[in-house]
Design a protein around this motif. Structure first.
Motif, PDB file in Angstrom:
ATOM      1  N   SER A 140       0.825  -1.209   0.000  1.00  0.00           N
ATOM      2  CA  SER A 140       0.000   0.000   0.000  1.00  0.00           C
ATOM      3  C   SER A 140       0.860   1.260   0.000  1.00  0.00           C
ATOM      4  CB  SER A 140      -0.950   0.007   1.202  1.00  0.00           C
ATOM      5  OG  SER A 140      -0.212   0.006   2.417  1.00  0.00           O
ATOM      6  N   GLU A 141       1.987   1.246   0.680  1.00  0.00           N
ATOM      7  CA  GLU A 141       2.887   2.401   0.720  1.00  0.00           C
ATOM      8  C   GLU A 141       3.578   2.587  -0.642  1.00  0.00           C
ATOM      9  OE1 GLU A 141       3.618   4.427   3.602  1.00  0.00           O
ATOM     10  OE2 GLU A 141       1.875   3.451   4.482  1.00  0.00           O
ATOM     11  N   ILE A 142       3.981   1.490  -1.241  1.00  0.00           N
ATOM     12  CA  ILE A 142       4.632   1.562  -2.561  1.00  0.00           C
ATOM     13  C   ILE A 142       3.621   2.024  -3.603  1.00  0.00           C
ATOM     14  CG2 ILE A 142       5.761   0.216  -4.372  1.00  0.00           C
ATOM     15  CD1 ILE A 142       7.072  -1.407  -2.055  1.00  0.00           C
ATOM     16  N   ARG A 143       2.394   1.544  -3.512  1.00  0.00           N
ATOM     17  CA  ARG A 143       1.351   2.004  -4.435  1.00  0.00           C
ATOM     18  C   ARG A 143       1.108   3.503  -4.280  1.00  0.00           C
ATOM     19  NH1 ARG A 143      -1.602  -1.430  -7.429  1.00  0.00           N
ATOM     20  NH2 ARG A 143      -1.398  -3.636  -6.998  1.00  0.00           N
ATOM     21  N   ARG A 144       1.111   3.993  -3.057  1.00  0.00           N
ATOM     22  CA  ARG A 144       0.922   5.434  -2.833  1.00  0.00           C
ATOM     23  C   ARG A 144       2.029   6.218  -3.538  1.00  0.00           C
ATOM     24  NH1 ARG A 144      -1.020   9.728  -0.512  1.00  0.00           N
ATOM     25  NH2 ARG A 144       0.263  11.209   0.618  1.00  0.00           N
ATOM     26  N   GLY A 145       3.266   5.776  -3.400  1.00  0.00           N
ATOM     27  CA  GLY A 145       4.376   6.443  -4.078  1.00  0.00           C
ATOM     28  C   GLY A 145       4.237   6.398  -5.586  1.00  0.00           C
ATOM     29  N   THR A 146       3.805   5.257  -6.103  1.00  0.00           N
ATOM     30  CA  THR A 146       3.612   5.109  -7.552  1.00  0.00           C
ATOM     31  C   THR A 146       2.523   6.060  -8.039  1.00  0.00           C
ATOM     32  OG1 THR A 146       4.325   2.803  -7.447  1.00  0.00           O
ATOM     33  CG2 THR A 146       3.034   3.455  -9.376  1.00  0.00           C
ATOM     34  N   GLU A 147       1.430   6.145  -7.292  1.00  0.00           N
ATOM     35  CA  GLU A 147       0.344   7.049  -7.668  1.00  0.00           C
ATOM     36  C   GLU A 147       0.796   8.504  -7.620  1.00  0.00           C
ATOM     37  OE1 GLU A 147      -2.825   6.040  -5.002  1.00  0.00           O
ATOM     38  OE2 GLU A 147      -3.146   4.109  -5.986  1.00  0.00           O
ATOM     39  N   LEU A 148       1.508   8.884  -6.572  1.00  0.00           N
ATOM     40  CA  LEU A 148       1.992  10.258  -6.462  1.00  0.00           C
ATOM     41  C   LEU A 148       2.944  10.595  -7.606  1.00  0.00           C
ATOM     42  CD1 LEU A 148       2.536  10.526  -2.600  1.00  0.00           C
ATOM     43  CD2 LEU A 148       0.739  11.637  -3.966  1.00  0.00           C
ATOM     44  N   LEU A 149       3.811   9.650  -7.963  1.00  0.00           N
ATOM     45  CA  LEU A 149       4.735   9.860  -9.070  1.00  0.00           C
ATOM     46  C   LEU A 149       3.957  10.080 -10.369  1.00  0.00           C
ATOM     47  CD1 LEU A 149       7.762   9.955  -9.794  1.00  0.00           C
ATOM     48  CD2 LEU A 149       7.649   7.492 -10.171  1.00  0.00           C
ATOM     49  N   PHE A 150       2.924   9.275 -10.581  1.00  0.00           N
ATOM     50  CA  PHE A 150       2.098   9.415 -11.779  1.00  0.00           C
ATOM     51  C   PHE A 150       1.437  10.794 -11.828  1.00  0.00           C
ATOM     52  CE2 PHE A 150      -2.156   9.353 -13.606  1.00  0.00           C
ATOM     53  CZ  PHE A 150      -1.863   9.057 -14.917  1.00  0.00           C
ATOM     54  N   PHE A 151       0.763  11.188 -10.746  1.00  0.00           N
ATOM     55  CA  PHE A 151       0.047  12.468 -10.737  1.00  0.00           C
ATOM     56  C   PHE A 151       0.994  13.652 -10.860  1.00  0.00           C
ATOM     57  CE2 PHE A 151      -3.336   9.891  -8.568  1.00  0.00           C
ATOM     58  CZ  PHE A 151      -4.259   9.983  -9.591  1.00  0.00           C
ATOM     59  N   ALA A 152       2.148  13.575 -10.219  1.00  0.00           N
ATOM     60  CA  ALA A 152       3.123  14.664 -10.314  1.00  0.00           C
ATOM     61  C   ALA A 152       3.652  14.777 -11.739  1.00  0.00           C
ATOM     62  CB  ALA A 152       4.273  14.423  -9.331  1.00  0.00           C
ATOM     63  N   TYR A 153       4.018  13.644 -12.341  1.00  0.00           N
ATOM     64  CA  TYR A 153       4.513  13.651 -13.722  1.00  0.00           C
ATOM     65  C   TYR A 153       3.448  14.205 -14.664  1.00  0.00           C
ATOM     66  CZ  TYR A 153       6.278  11.986 -18.200  1.00  0.00           C
ATOM     67  OH  TYR A 153       6.706  11.910 -19.501  1.00  0.00           O
ATOM     68  N   SER A 154       2.198  13.794 -14.452  1.00  0.00           N
ATOM     69  CA  SER A 154       1.109  14.281 -15.301  1.00  0.00           C
ATOM     70  C   SER A 154       0.955  15.791 -15.197  1.00  0.00           C
ATOM     71  CB  SER A 154      -0.211  13.611 -14.914  1.00  0.00           C
ATOM     72  OG  SER A 154      -0.176  12.248 -15.211  1.00  0.00           O
ATOM     73  N   ARG A 155       1.084  16.337 -13.994  1.00  0.00           N
ATOM     74  CA  ARG A 155       0.938  17.786 -13.793  1.00  0.00           C
ATOM     75  C   ARG A 155       2.025  18.549 -14.533  1.00  0.00           C
ATOM     76  NH1 ARG A 155       0.184  22.639 -13.632  1.00  0.00           N
ATOM     77  NH2 ARG A 155       0.056  23.892 -11.759  1.00  0.00           N
ATOM     78  N   VAL A 156       3.259  18.114 -14.403  1.00  0.00           N
ATOM     79  CA  VAL A 156       4.362  18.809 -15.063  1.00  0.00           C
ATOM     80  C   VAL A 156       4.255  18.662 -16.575  1.00  0.00           C
ATOM     81  CG1 VAL A 156       6.872  18.910 -15.338  1.00  0.00           C
ATOM     82  CG2 VAL A 156       5.887  18.637 -13.059  1.00  0.00           C
ATOM     83  N   THR A 157       3.961  17.465 -17.054  1.00  0.00           N
ATOM     84  CA  THR A 157       3.903  17.267 -18.506  1.00  0.00           C
ATOM     85  C   THR A 157       2.722  17.992 -19.135  1.00  0.00           C
ATOM     86  OG1 THR A 157       2.790  15.133 -18.232  1.00  0.00           O
ATOM     87  CG2 THR A 157       5.179  15.090 -18.560  1.00  0.00           C
ATOM     88  N   ARG A 158       1.595  18.127 -18.426  1.00  0.00           N
ATOM     89  CA  ARG A 158       0.459  18.886 -18.979  1.00  0.00           C
ATOM     90  C   ARG A 158       0.858  20.334 -19.237  1.00  0.00           C
ATOM     91  NH1 ARG A 158      -2.814  16.000 -15.412  1.00  0.00           N
ATOM     92  NH2 ARG A 158      -2.726  17.704 -13.914  1.00  0.00           N
TER      93      ARG A 158
END
Length: 171
Positions: free
Chosen positions: A16-34
């Protein structure tokens, strides 16, 4: 309303902790790339062009083979991107000093201007996040990101960082 980022639990290796990090990485990358994607669209180029511009700008006179290694794309894919960037007068190519078969890449003045425009699109987002997190958190973030790089590539990434040209200091 400001939401406090929760501290990682003592069981930070749980799924669950690793999934949280993966999700945060995804959302952060999406914000910068948008933010960058808007500028890419306005210039009728894509993310592959952006990645090439970025690394060519950070490493003037980078060879095509070095760029291939960084981007991990096929020669054919990179060839299409470089041809388009050269046709648009954003990148110029010259032959190597020691090996005439070597192609060295450099941004043109127009290419540098576009690269800076794209960099600025994401810079403020990153700077705001860095400021909110603080120096120690940024250092920890970098450590996690470096830990995601395979051992076989880490030395190369470190050498590029040490030998790269900061935006605004390109010549």
């Amino acid at each position: 309303m400001t939401v406090q980022t929760p501290a990682a639990s003592a069981q930070f290796l749980r799924e669950s902790e690793i999934r949280r990090g993966t999700e945060l990485l995804f959302f952060a990358y999406s914000r910068v790339t948008r933010a960058v994607d808007e500028r890419l669209g306005a210039n009728s180029i894509g993310r592959a062009h952006h990645r090439a511009l970025y690394f060519i700008g950070r490493h003037p006179d980078i060879s095509v083979s070095e760029l291939l290694a960084i981007l991990s794309v096929t020669k054919q894919s990179l060839g299409r991107v470089l041809t388009e960037l050269e046709d648009r007068k954003l990148v110029e190519t010259r032959v190597g000093d020691r090996d005439r078969r070597q192609r060295l890449l450099r941004l043109t003045e127009s290419g540098s201007a576009l690269d800076m425009e794209l960099f600025h699109a994401g810079r403020d987002i990153m700077a705001t996040a860095y400021t909110k997190a603080g120096q120690q958190a940024v250092t920890g973030f970098w450590a996690v990101l470096e830990g995601l790089i395979p051992d076989s590539e880490r030395a190369r990434v470190h050498s590029w960082r040490e030998n790269s040209v900061p935006p605004g200091e390109r010549g």
